[in-house]
Design a protein around this motif. Sequence first.
Motif, PDB file in Angstrom:
ATOM      1  N   LEU A  98       0.840  -1.203   0.000  1.00 38.65           N
ATOM      2  CA  LEU A  98       0.000   0.000   0.000  1.00 38.65           C
ATOM      3  C   LEU A  98       0.870   1.246   0.000  1.00 38.65           C
ATOM      4  CD1 LEU A  98      -2.669   1.560   0.337  1.00 38.65           C
ATOM      5  CD2 LEU A  98      -2.512   1.126   2.806  1.00 38.65           C
ATOM      6  N   TRP A  99       1.902   1.246   0.833  1.00 37.09           N
ATOM      7  CA  TRP A  99       2.813   2.393   0.905  1.00 37.09           C
ATOM      8  C   TRP A  99       3.506   2.629  -0.440  1.00 37.09           C
ATOM      9  CZ3 TRP A  99       4.011   6.544   3.650  1.00 37.09           C
ATOM     10  CH2 TRP A  99       5.252   7.159   3.437  1.00 37.09           C
ATOM     11  N   ASP A 100       4.020   1.565  -1.033  1.00 37.59           N
ATOM     12  CA  ASP A 100       4.707   1.692  -2.324  1.00 37.59           C
ATOM     13  C   ASP A 100       3.770   2.258  -3.391  1.00 37.59           C
ATOM     14  OD1 ASP A 100       6.972   0.656  -1.159  1.00 37.59           O
ATOM     15  OD2 ASP A 100       6.705  -1.364  -1.955  1.00 37.59           O
ATOM     16  N   GLU A 101       2.538   1.783  -3.389  1.00 36.74           N
ATOM     17  CA  GLU A 101       1.550   2.268  -4.357  1.00 36.74           C
ATOM     18  C   GLU A 101       1.234   3.742  -4.113  1.00 36.74           C
ATOM     19  OE1 GLU A 101      -1.404   1.524  -7.509  1.00 36.74           O
ATOM     20  OE2 GLU A 101       0.341   0.414  -6.777  1.00 36.74           O
ATOM     21  N   LEU A 102       1.132   4.123  -2.852  1.00 38.18           N
ATOM     22  CA  LEU A 102       0.796   5.501  -2.498  1.00 38.18           C
ATOM     23  C   LEU A 102       1.876   6.471  -2.964  1.00 38.18           C
ATOM     24  CD1 LEU A 102      -1.074   7.471  -0.913  1.00 38.18           C
ATOM     25  CD2 LEU A 102       0.314   6.970   1.109  1.00 38.18           C
ATOM     26  N   SER A 120       0.582  14.962   1.388  1.00 40.99           N
ATOM     27  CA  SER A 120       1.839  14.571   2.023  1.00 40.99           C
ATOM     28  C   SER A 120       1.613  13.186   2.617  1.00 40.99           C
ATOM     29  CB  SER A 120       2.268  15.577   3.104  1.00 40.99           C
ATOM     30  OG  SER A 120       1.238  15.750   4.070  1.00 40.99           O
ATOM     31  N   VAL A 121       2.703  12.469   2.878  1.00 39.80           N
ATOM     32  CA  VAL A 121       2.587  11.072   3.301  1.00 39.80           C
ATOM     33  C   VAL A 121       3.497  10.796   4.496  1.00 39.80           C
ATOM     34  CG1 VAL A 121       1.965  10.262   1.000  1.00 39.80           C
ATOM     35  CG2 VAL A 121       4.373  10.327   1.669  1.00 39.80           C
ATOM     36  N   GLN A 122       3.153   9.744   5.235  1.00 42.44           N
ATOM     37  CA  GLN A 122       3.943   9.389   6.414  1.00 42.44           C
ATOM     38  C   GLN A 122       3.642   7.945   6.798  1.00 42.44           C
ATOM     39  OE1 GLN A 122       2.852  11.677   9.860  1.00 42.44           O
ATOM     40  NE2 GLN A 122       4.643  11.087  11.044  1.00 42.44           N
ATOM     41  N   LYS A 123       4.698   7.226   7.191  1.00 42.79           N
ATOM     42  CA  LYS A 123       4.502   5.926   7.830  1.00 42.79           C
ATOM     43  C   LYS A 123       4.368   6.154   9.321  1.00 42.79           C
ATOM     44  CE  LYS A 123       6.686   2.442   4.863  1.00 42.79           C
ATOM     45  NZ  LYS A 123       7.716   1.378   4.813  1.00 42.79           N
ATOM     46  N   ARG A 151      -9.123   0.504  -3.876  1.00 38.45           N
ATOM     47  CA  ARG A 151      -9.710   1.514  -2.991  1.00 38.45           C
ATOM     48  C   ARG A 151      -8.798   2.730  -2.879  1.00 38.45           C
ATOM     49  NH1 ARG A 151     -12.119   1.625   3.201  1.00 38.45           N
ATOM     50  NH2 ARG A 151     -13.565   3.298   2.677  1.00 38.45           N
ATOM     51  N   LEU A 152      -7.489   2.506  -2.860  1.00 39.52           N
ATOM     52  CA  LEU A 152      -6.553   3.628  -2.805  1.00 39.52           C
ATOM     53  C   LEU A 152      -6.751   4.534  -4.024  1.00 39.52           C
ATOM     54  CD1 LEU A 152      -4.154   5.092  -1.517  1.00 39.52           C
ATOM     55  CD2 LEU A 152      -2.646   3.627  -2.877  1.00 39.52           C
ATOM     56  N   ALA A 153      -6.883   3.941  -5.200  1.00 34.78           N
ATOM     57  CA  ALA A 153      -7.080   4.734  -6.414  1.00 34.78           C
ATOM     58  C   ALA A 153      -8.355   5.573  -6.311  1.00 34.78           C
ATOM     59  CB  ALA A 153      -7.151   3.807  -7.633  1.00 34.78           C
ATOM     60  N   GLU A 154      -9.413   4.990  -5.767  1.00 32.12           N
ATOM     61  CA  GLU A 154     -10.671   5.720  -5.606  1.00 32.12           C
ATOM     62  C   GLU A 154     -10.520   6.880  -4.627  1.00 32.12           C
ATOM     63  OE1 GLU A 154     -13.469   2.839  -4.333  1.00 32.12           O
ATOM     64  OE2 GLU A 154     -13.547   1.768  -6.251  1.00 32.12           O
ATOM     65  N   LEU A 155      -9.854   6.626  -3.508  1.00 34.91           N
ATOM     66  CA  LEU A 155      -9.665   7.664  -2.498  1.00 34.91           C
ATOM     67  C   LEU A 155      -8.846   8.829  -3.048  1.00 34.91           C
ATOM     68  CD1 LEU A 155      -8.905   5.459   0.651  1.00 34.91           C
ATOM     69  CD2 LEU A 155     -10.946   6.862   0.258  1.00 34.91           C
ATOM     70  N   LEU A 156      -7.748   8.512  -3.739  1.00 30.40           N
ATOM     71  CA  LEU A 156      -6.886   9.571  -4.262  1.00 30.40           C
ATOM     72  C   LEU A 156      -7.604  10.393  -5.329  1.00 30.40           C
ATOM     73  CD1 LEU A 156      -3.389   7.814  -4.500  1.00 30.40           C
ATOM     74  CD2 LEU A 156      -4.271   9.327  -2.705  1.00 30.40           C
TER      75      LEU A 156
END
Length: 207
Positions: A98-102, A120-123, A151-156
């Motif tokens: 998921l992180w790599d895709e994000l 912006s992103v963060q682990k 779902r990630l694609a939809e959210l973004l």
Amino acid sequence: MSYFADKTPLVAEIFSRYPDTPQGRRSALMPLLREVQDAEGFVAAPRLAEIAELCGTTATEVRSVMSFYSTYHTVPTGRYHLQVCSTLMCALAGSDALWDELVTRLDVQPGEVTSDGRFSVQKVECLGSCGTAPVLQLNDEGFYERVGPARLAELLAALQADQKPATDHPVPVPVGEDGRQSTAKGTTVGGSVRDLTPLTAAGGGAP
């Protein structure tokens, strides 16, 4: 310019929550940090020094306190700060992918903000939703459960259009009296505290 210079009543109210001692003043670090971050989105170096002076400590100590909490930021974040849980349960459920895709989709790394100012992103460490992993948190508002590539694609796409989807759950995670978590659809997940066996019963009594 000082942030707290014109906020004397607010500072006095915060300090009134703690004993009037050097240790008590240092206890006000957390609410002072939260006040700045809520107002400005992050805590810059001048604010660290200002808070340190108010609390009778050093900017280094204030920064060290901040370092324990992923909710505090020393650099600006995007309008949508996306946080991926990276602890064991989420990792086993696919949070690394998921992180790599994000970061690939957004072309952004921790500490950076996309050119349009949106993302912006963060682990982060455990978000407390192990039963619905992998989990993606939005700002300090809430989180999305079981986020895969689709779902990630939809959210973004929705966030890119500034159409923020409702989170599955607000922060913190709702937990029932039996210790089980409820999903957004009302399903309970995880084990119940009522299923636990006391160590004294299992081992015939404490040594």
